[in-house]
Design an enzyme around this catalytic site. Structure first.
Site, mmCIF file in Angstrom:
data_model
loop_
_atom_site.group_PDB
_atom_site.id
_atom_site.type_symbol
_atom_site.label_atom_id
_atom_site.label_comp_id
_atom_site.label_asym_id
_atom_site.label_seq_id
_atom_site.Cartn_x
_atom_site.Cartn_y
_atom_site.Cartn_z
ATOM 1 N N PRO A 2 0.779 -1.212 0.253
ATOM 2 C CA PRO A 2 -0.061 0.126 0.212
ATOM 3 C C PRO A 2 1.026 1.162 -0.174
ATOM 4 C CG PRO A 2 -0.733 -1.596 1.681
ATOM 5 C CD PRO A 2 0.331 -2.055 1.223
ATOM 6 N N GLU A 3 0.712 2.052 -0.920
ATOM 7 C CA GLU A 3 1.235 3.462 -0.995
ATOM 8 C C GLU A 3 0.531 4.526 -0.446
ATOM 9 O OE1 GLU A 3 4.376 3.426 -1.752
ATOM 10 O OE2 GLU A 3 4.693 1.430 -2.469
ATOM 11 N N LYS A 60 2.115 6.834 5.646
ATOM 12 C CA LYS A 60 1.198 5.542 5.441
ATOM 13 C C LYS A 60 0.540 5.224 6.602
ATOM 14 C CE LYS A 60 4.440 4.088 1.718
ATOM 15 N NZ LYS A 60 5.167 3.023 1.225
#
Length: 190
Positions: A2-3, A60
């Site tokens: 996940p960015e 993040k």
């Protein structure tokens, strides 16, 4: 992995669909590798009956602000994701839960049912994520150690130029320098 845009998409989806609603019940996985520092029973007790006031993100990392602390905090790791039943969290990959899908997923680490019947889940297949209960998520690592956020605090072209003007390195080394890439990302998002 996940960015930042995927974490932001999850935050926005939770903000749009869950803020202002009360947590009817929650289920926390018995997985001390992901659920950090608190038993599933204590985690559930800290959430149940509380109202979601806001959804926040820095880098993040994401956390839900409830009507009183502690707040659930999520570091997405390699495969962490938020799913909201009946809602496509992202538009560019499969993120909507279908009626035929297992729900909640066997990879669910935190499942929440809200007072209007809406349900969401934080999942992590590879178990690199961290889910914590924190009184003030921005005051403790990893969030407290982060620099400016690329989406919220973009830099101007002049700031970007000034940050690079004293560098005497080759382009490959420049592109591999993560600190400089964060600066570049902050400039590009303007």
């Amino acid at each position: 992995m996940p960015e930042l845009p995927e974490v932001e998409a999850a935050r926005r989806a939770l903000e749009e669909h869950c803020v202002g609603k009360k947590i009817r019940r929650s289920t926390v996985a018995n997985d001390s590798k992901v659920i950090d520092g608190v038993s599933p029973e204590d985690f559930e007790a800290a959430l149940n009956g509380k109202t979601i006031v806001a959804a926040h993100r820095k880098g993040k990392n994401m956390w839900l602000q409830l009507d009183s602390p502690p707040f659930p905090s999520f570091q997405f790791g390699m495969t962490g994701a938020v799913y909201i039943k009946g809602v496509a969290v992202t538009k560019y990959k499969r993120s909507a839960v279908k009626d035929t899908d297992e729900w909640p997923s066997k990879y669910s680490k935190l499942f929440v049912e809200l007072d209007d019947g809406l349900e969401f889940s934080f999942t992590d297949k590879r178990r690199f994520a961290k889910v914590r209960l924190l009184d003030n998520p921005v005051s403790v690592p990893p969030i407290s150690e982060l620099g400016p956020d690329a989406l919220k605090e973009p830099m101007t072209e002049e700031e970007f130029y000034n940050s690079l003007s004293n560098k005497k390195i080759g382009i490959k080394a420049l592109l591999l320098d993560q600190v400089l890439m964060v600066l570049l990302c902050r400039c590009v998002w303007i």
